[in-house]
Design an enzyme around this catalytic site. Structure first.
Site, short mmCIF file in Angstrom:
data_model
loop_
_atom_site.label_atom_id
_atom_site.label_comp_id
_atom_site.label_asym_id
_atom_site.label_seq_id
_atom_site.Cartn_x
_atom_site.Cartn_y
_atom_site.Cartn_z
N HIS A 4 -31.94 92.04 60.63
CA HIS A 4 -32.51 91.08 59.68
C HIS A 4 -32.49 91.54 58.23
O HIS A 4 -32.87 90.81 57.33
CB HIS A 4 -33.96 90.76 60.06
CG HIS A 4 -34.93 91.86 59.70
ND1 HIS A 4 -35.02 93.01 60.43
CD2 HIS A 4 -35.82 91.98 58.69
CE1 HIS A 4 -35.94 93.80 59.88
NE2 HIS A 4 -36.45 93.19 58.83
C1 UD1 Z 1 -39.61 90.66 54.90
C2 UD1 Z 1 -39.68 92.00 54.18
C3 UD1 Z 1 -38.95 93.06 55.01
C4 UD1 Z 1 -39.49 93.12 56.42
C5 UD1 Z 1 -39.48 91.74 57.05
C6 UD1 Z 1 -40.18 91.77 58.38
C7 UD1 Z 1 -39.67 91.98 51.73
C8 UD1 Z 1 -38.86 92.17 50.52
N1 UD1 Z 1 -39.02 91.93 52.88
O1 UD1 Z 1 -38.25 90.29 55.00
O2 UD1 Z 1 -39.14 94.33 54.40
O3 UD1 Z 1 -38.67 93.98 57.19
O4 UD1 Z 1 -40.18 90.82 56.20
O5 UD1 Z 1 -39.73 90.77 59.23
O6 UD1 Z 1 -40.87 91.88 51.63
N2 UD1 Z 1 -38.64 82.72 56.88
C9 UD1 Z 1 -39.05 81.80 57.82
N3 UD1 Z 1 -40.33 81.88 58.26
C10 UD1 Z 1 -41.21 82.80 57.81
C11 UD1 Z 1 -40.79 83.72 56.85
C12 UD1 Z 1 -39.48 83.66 56.40
O7 UD1 Z 1 -38.30 80.93 58.26
O8 UD1 Z 1 -42.36 82.82 58.27
C13 UD1 Z 1 -37.22 82.67 56.43
C14 UD1 Z 1 -37.06 81.93 55.12
O9 UD1 Z 1 -35.82 81.28 55.17
C15 UD1 Z 1 -37.01 83.06 54.09
C16 UD1 Z 1 -36.35 84.17 54.87
O10 UD1 Z 1 -36.79 84.02 56.22
O11 UD1 Z 1 -36.31 82.70 52.95
C17 UD1 Z 1 -36.71 85.57 54.36
O12 UD1 Z 1 -38.13 85.75 54.31
P1 UD1 Z 1 -38.77 86.87 53.34
O13 UD1 Z 1 -40.24 86.92 53.53
O14 UD1 Z 1 -38.28 86.68 51.95
O15 UD1 Z 1 -38.12 88.20 53.79
P2 UD1 Z 1 -37.84 88.79 55.23
O16 UD1 Z 1 -36.36 88.79 55.42
O17 UD1 Z 1 -38.69 88.12 56.24
N1 UDP Z 2 -40.94 92.30 66.89
C1 UDP Z 2 -41.53 91.29 67.65
N2 UDP Z 2 -40.73 90.25 68.10
C2 UDP Z 2 -39.41 90.19 67.83
C3 UDP Z 2 -38.82 91.23 67.06
C4 UDP Z 2 -39.62 92.27 66.60
O1 UDP Z 2 -42.73 91.31 67.93
O2 UDP Z 2 -38.76 89.23 68.27
C5 UDP Z 2 -41.80 93.38 66.37
C6 UDP Z 2 -41.36 94.78 66.72
O3 UDP Z 2 -41.94 95.20 67.94
C7 UDP Z 2 -41.84 95.61 65.55
C8 UDP Z 2 -41.88 94.64 64.39
O4 UDP Z 2 -41.73 93.34 64.96
O5 UDP Z 2 -43.17 96.08 65.74
C9 UDP Z 2 -40.73 94.93 63.46
O6 UDP Z 2 -40.65 93.94 62.51
P1 UDP Z 2 -39.34 93.68 61.67
O7 UDP Z 2 -38.16 94.22 62.38
O8 UDP Z 2 -39.36 92.23 61.33
O9 UDP Z 2 -39.64 94.46 60.31
P2 UDP Z 2 -39.44 95.99 59.84
O10 UDP Z 2 -40.13 96.88 60.80
O11 UDP Z 2 -37.97 96.23 59.74
O12 UDP Z 2 -40.07 95.99 58.49
#
Ligand code: UD1
Ligand code: UDP
Length: 358
Positions: free
Chosen positions: A205
């Site tokens: 992601h």
């Molecule tokens: C964010 C964090 C990342 C973390 C991840 C965990 C930052 C810069 N990034 O990335 O470090 O690893 O969360 O999962 O803070 N979206 C949805 N539903 C939601 C949220 C997001 O559909 O509830 C979609 C939207 O299209 C959005 C995209 O995901 O534009 C990205 O969401 P965003 O919160 O900007 O960053 P993440 O990629 O989720």
């Molecule tokens: N996770 C979850 N469901 C999923 C994928 C990940 O509950 O379908 C959990 C996973 O166990 C871990 C956390 O989400 O604890 C990791 O989140 P993510 O990979 O979004 O963010 P990152 O750790 O890279 O910031």
């Protein structure tokens, strides 16, 4: 003592849960401020419900947006709440935009900041997380480093030793606490054709991987190759960012089973029964290491080098042939490595330190 727990995304909810449970059980004064960075049910609400966490007192509902917009909205919203609540300390966890904005709002109001998971560095400034975690560390009064290595990094950046506490990572607490509950609930693989030890699990992601068509296509080709060459199903619970980019780029992996993101208990079971995990997630690299499942990281660097050092993880980058080679190598690896992230009591330690120091 009044603690403000600020969180906004899936990993922050999961990794803050042990601290929330600790302050709840000790009946400490605290409240949760949710920034609303994540808002989809399966990235947010599901974790509160399943992990039986109390509702956030505030939800800023900032939603998605550019870095500047999202960070600024959180900063404005957090400042208002902190002025109203006047807590003794603000706790943030990890490296998201919610963490940076939460820490910055607090330090400017002269409210003490505690950073959980301090001292991680990938030394890759293209990653938004690297900027967020570095700045959050330098705003903080209490730096809860998961390992000695993280502490050494902080010392190297000139942070005074008396601010740094090696506590372990709360992900170990979360895995230990929640795996027990997960074993009592239905195993998601029972409702599928998957067999324990008979499938690979993938998550991708990170923007540096999925927002770039060439790189995302290359990784998906690598995963397709792995699934076909090893004749093993590959399950990919796909993050909405990755789903959006896959559709935008018209990418259609042939051999992957794409599913919606799953809840934490299901994901823990999917991880612990997998033959191998392929990921670019920070939390998933740690969990694979803790659960004894070999991990191939689809990145060129990691801020979790401890996993590579103990032998649970390897950096594969994004080229298909290298991904296949790394999978082969990791499949042959003994899973008797040491867990470098602590004993599962990080949450308790963190609350205890705050009680002593505030
Ligand atoms: C964010 C964090 C990342 C973390 C991840 C965990 C930052 C810069 N990034 O990335 O470090 O690893 O969360 O999962 O803070 N979206 C949805 N539903 C939601 C949220 C997001 O559909 O509830 C979609 C939207 O299209 C959005 C995209 O995901 O534009 C990205 O969401 P965003 O919160 O900007 O960053 P993440 O990629 O989720
Ligand atoms: N996770 C979850 N469901 C999923 C994928 C990940 O509950 O379908 C959990 C996973 O166990 C871990 C956390 O989400 O604890 C990791 O989140 P993510 O990979 O979004 O963010 P990152 O750790 O890279 O910031």
């Amino acid at each position: 003592m009044k603690i403000a727990i600020i969180l906004g995304t899936r990993p922050e909810i999961i990794k803050m849960a042990p601290i929330i449970r600790e302050v709840e059980s000790q009946q400490r004064g605290y409240f949760i401020l949710h920034t609303g960075q994540h808002y989809s049910y399966n990235l947010d609400r599901v974790f509160f419900e399943q992990l039986r966490l109390p509702q956030a007192r505030y939800n800023l509902e900032v939603g998605s947006g550019s870095h500047g917009e999202q960070t600024a909205k959180i900063l404005i919203g957090v400042e208002k709440v902190l002025q109203q609540e006047n807590p003794d300390v603000v706790l943030v966890e990890g490296d998201t935009n919610s963490v940076l904005a939460g820490a910055l709002a607090a330090v400017k109001l002269h409210i003490k900041v505690g950073h959980v998971e301090a001292g991680l560095r990938s030394y890759d400034r293209n990653m938004p997380e690297e900027i967020n975690r570095t700045l959050a560390d330098h705003c903080s009064d209490f730096l809860f480093a998961p390992t000695e290595k993280a502490k050494a990094i902080l010392l190297g950046e000139g942070i005074p030793e008396e601010r740094i506490f090696v506590t372990g990572n709360t992900i170990v607490d979360a895995v230990y606490q929640d795996l027990e509950i997960a074993k009592e609930s239905a195993n998601p693989i029972n409702t599928t054709a998957l067999k324990p030890g008979g499938y690979f699990l993938a998550t991708i992601h990170r923007p540096e991987n999925v927002d770039n068509r060439t790189r995302f296509a290359s990784i998906l080709e690598g995963l397709d190759l792995v699934a076909s060459q090893f004749g093993v199903p590959m399950v990919y619970p796909i993050h909405p960012r990755s789903r959006k980019m896959m559709t935008k780029f018209g990418l259609q992996p042939k051999n992957l089973t794409l599913i919606e993101p799953v809840d934490f208990l299901d994901f823990l079971q999917l991880e612990s029964s997998a033959r191998l995990i392929l990921t670019d997630s920070g939390g998933v690299q740690e969990e694979a290491c803790i659960l004894g499942i070999p991990c191939v990281t689809l990145r060129d660097n990691t801020e979790r080098p401890e996993t590579v050092e103990v032998g649970s993880n390897i950096l594969a980058g994004a080229l298909p042939d290298r991904i296949v080679k790394c999978v082969k190598l990791m499949l042959g690896r003994q899973d008797n490595w040491r867990n470098p992230f602590g004993d599962g009591k990080a949450g308790r330690r963190i609350v205890h330190i705050l009680e002593e120091k505030i």
